[in-house]
Scaffold this active site. Structure first.
Site, mmCIF file in Angstrom:
data_model
loop_
_atom_site.group_PDB
_atom_site.id
_atom_site.type_symbol
_atom_site.label_atom_id
_atom_site.label_comp_id
_atom_site.label_asym_id
_atom_site.label_seq_id
_atom_site.Cartn_x
_atom_site.Cartn_y
_atom_site.Cartn_z
ATOM 1 N N SER A 1 0.834 -1.201 0.000
ATOM 2 C CA SER A 1 0.000 0.000 0.000
ATOM 3 C C SER A 1 0.873 1.257 0.000
ATOM 4 O O SER A 1 1.647 1.470 -0.928
ATOM 5 C CB SER A 1 -0.959 -0.042 1.194
ATOM 6 N N ASP B 1 4.243 24.226 -0.811
ATOM 7 C CA ASP B 1 5.640 23.988 -1.188
ATOM 8 C C ASP B 1 6.125 22.592 -0.810
ATOM 9 O O ASP B 1 7.263 22.405 -0.368
ATOM 10 C CB ASP B 1 6.546 25.057 -0.570
ATOM 11 N N HIS C 1 -7.384 -5.285 -1.143
ATOM 12 C CA HIS C 1 -6.197 -4.489 -0.844
ATOM 13 C C HIS C 1 -5.260 -5.181 0.147
ATOM 14 O O HIS C 1 -4.061 -4.926 0.156
ATOM 15 C CB HIS C 1 -6.638 -3.129 -0.293
#
Length: 434
Positions: free
Chosen positions: A143, A352, A405
């Protein structure tokens, strides 16, 4: 007291501690302690085996604490010495929690937490590789660990022998809005599957939600339970074998006290136990930043959800669970996230963020990259994973609908064996064409 070495069931466990810079751009500044556990078979032959470092999913969760050799670790120990890394801020690595952050201002919290993304985790791994005197090693990323792997391949490809990724190939350039558009769609599909299998579950969910709209119910930690929190149980739909346990939980939600229904303590306690954001705040506060490179997330999942009013419950509407998404209201409702609300807002607006991936480097990749991509993954969209891998040479995806998953946890021995074979094939092809 620090961990010590031990042997269990023929496996040797050796703890390692490292002091690393909080900010690698200013290594002379504050430092962190990072913990990793070496695991190998307790024999002389293991000392000559190559290394495999494991990157856990999350973000914000520690490496596994194995209890016996089974699953992917059993397969890995046949060929490797394994290093289980507690990513910075987790486990025994200078842990991040509401307790450890409470002495900081919101601005200090935000600045501090900005150094706990994949780029810093990978730099920690490089620091450790050098400290242990390892020339090259392989990686296994589950993951979010797969996100870390692509960052590693972007920053230090020369340090990697092979990379294995399970359910974790991200876009290297898409905005998180694209990701959440896809995952909300998958979440709707999982809802449909669940309510088709258990038709009475819809009325049970509506009964609970309607009750919460007009009655105050509190979790064992004193936190008021809301419909939105109840909806978040849907994160379980992203892993295998969770539909039936969910139904059992719903059908036993109420108890009658003095002729009035109220939610049972067992139900409330189970919801609290599933609120991992309480114990692992990195998972909430940095979840969207794992997609950010030079832009802010601005609460991406929340903005996408506002376009999908079917997830906003009302008594005259069907009930839907949500999935692996983070919302700003969580920092107003969750007891252990409330102290981080201002910092979360700052990080959601932060523009940023440094780059996590280098497309140019990845397009020149020579490291064998073997990936398990799950066709029905609710958390990491298959089409996005395929899009990324199409631009990474010497990578190959095993696309399967056999697993959810959590495939590595459900059938790790088989999955890792398959990926090792794929990486060997890639390497053999490289040699043949060299």
């Amino acid at each position: 007291m620090k961990s010590t070495a031990f042997v269990d069931a023929g496996v040797h466990y050796q703890p390692h501690y490292f002091n690393v810079p909080l900010n690698y751009d200013h290594p002379e500044g504050e430092s962190l302690e990072v913990f990793a556990r070496e695991v190998c078979q307790n024999d002389s032959a293991s000392k000559s085996k190559p290394w495999l470092i494991y990157f856990q999913g999350g973000p914000g969760f520690p490496s596994p604490r194995p209890n016996g050799t089974s699953g992917w670790l059993k397969r890995a120990l046949k060929d490797y010495r394994v290093l289980l890394l507690d990513q910075r801020g987790t486990g025994n690595s200078s842990v991040i929690s509401h307790q450890t952050l409470q002495g900081m201002t919101a601005k200090q919290q935000a600045e501090y937490l900005s150094h706990f993304r994949a780029d810093s985790i990978v730099r920690d791994a490089e620091f450790i590789r050098d400290a242990l005197g390892i020339n090259t090693w392989s990686t296994l990323g589950q993951s979010f660990g797969g996100f870390c792997t692509l960052t590693y391949l972007s920053m230090f490809p020369q340090s990697l022998e092979a990379s294995f990724i399970t359910g974790g190939v991200p876009s290297i350039e898409r905005h998180p809005d694209d990701v959440y558009q896809a995952t909300f769609k998958r979440t709707q599909e999982k809802n449909a599957e669940f309510f088709t299998q258990f038709p009475t579950a819809q009325s049970l969910c509506k009964k609970i939600a309607d009750h919460l709209l007009i009655h105050d119910e509190y979790l064992p930690n004193g936190q008021k339970l809301t419909v939105e929190q109840f909806q978040q149980l849907g994160i379980n739909f992203g892993v295998s074998d969770t539909f039936l346990p969910m139904y059992y939980l719903l059908e036993n939600a109420f108890v009658t006290q003095q002729d009035k229904p109220q939610l049972r303590y067992e139900f409330l306690n189970e919801i609290l136990m599933q609120q991992n954001f309480q114990t692992n705040p990195i998972y909430a506060i940095l979840h969207e930043s794992i997609y950010c490179q030079g832009f802010s997330s601005q609460w991406s999942a929340h903005r996408v959800r506002q376009q999908l009013d079917k997830f906003d419950y009302a008594p005259n509407k069907p009930f839907l669970f949500t999935g692996e998404m983070v919302f700003p209201w969580m920092f107003e409702q969750y007891v252990n996230l409330k102290p981080l609300q201002q910092a979360a807002e700052m990080l959601a607006e932060k523009r940023d963020w440094s780059n996590l991936y280098c497309a140019k480097t990845l397009k020149q990749n020579t490291v064998p990259v073997a990936c398990a991509v799950y066709a029905d993954d609710m958390f990491v969209e298959m089409d996005i994973s395929r899009e990324t891998l199409a631009n990474i040479p010497n990578s190959k995806a095993w696309i399967t609908n056999e697993y959810e998953h959590n495939g590595l946890r459900a059938d790790g021995e088989h999955i890792l064996d398959r990926l090792i074979c794929i990486a060997q094939q890639i390497k053999a092809n490289q040699i043949q064409h060299s």
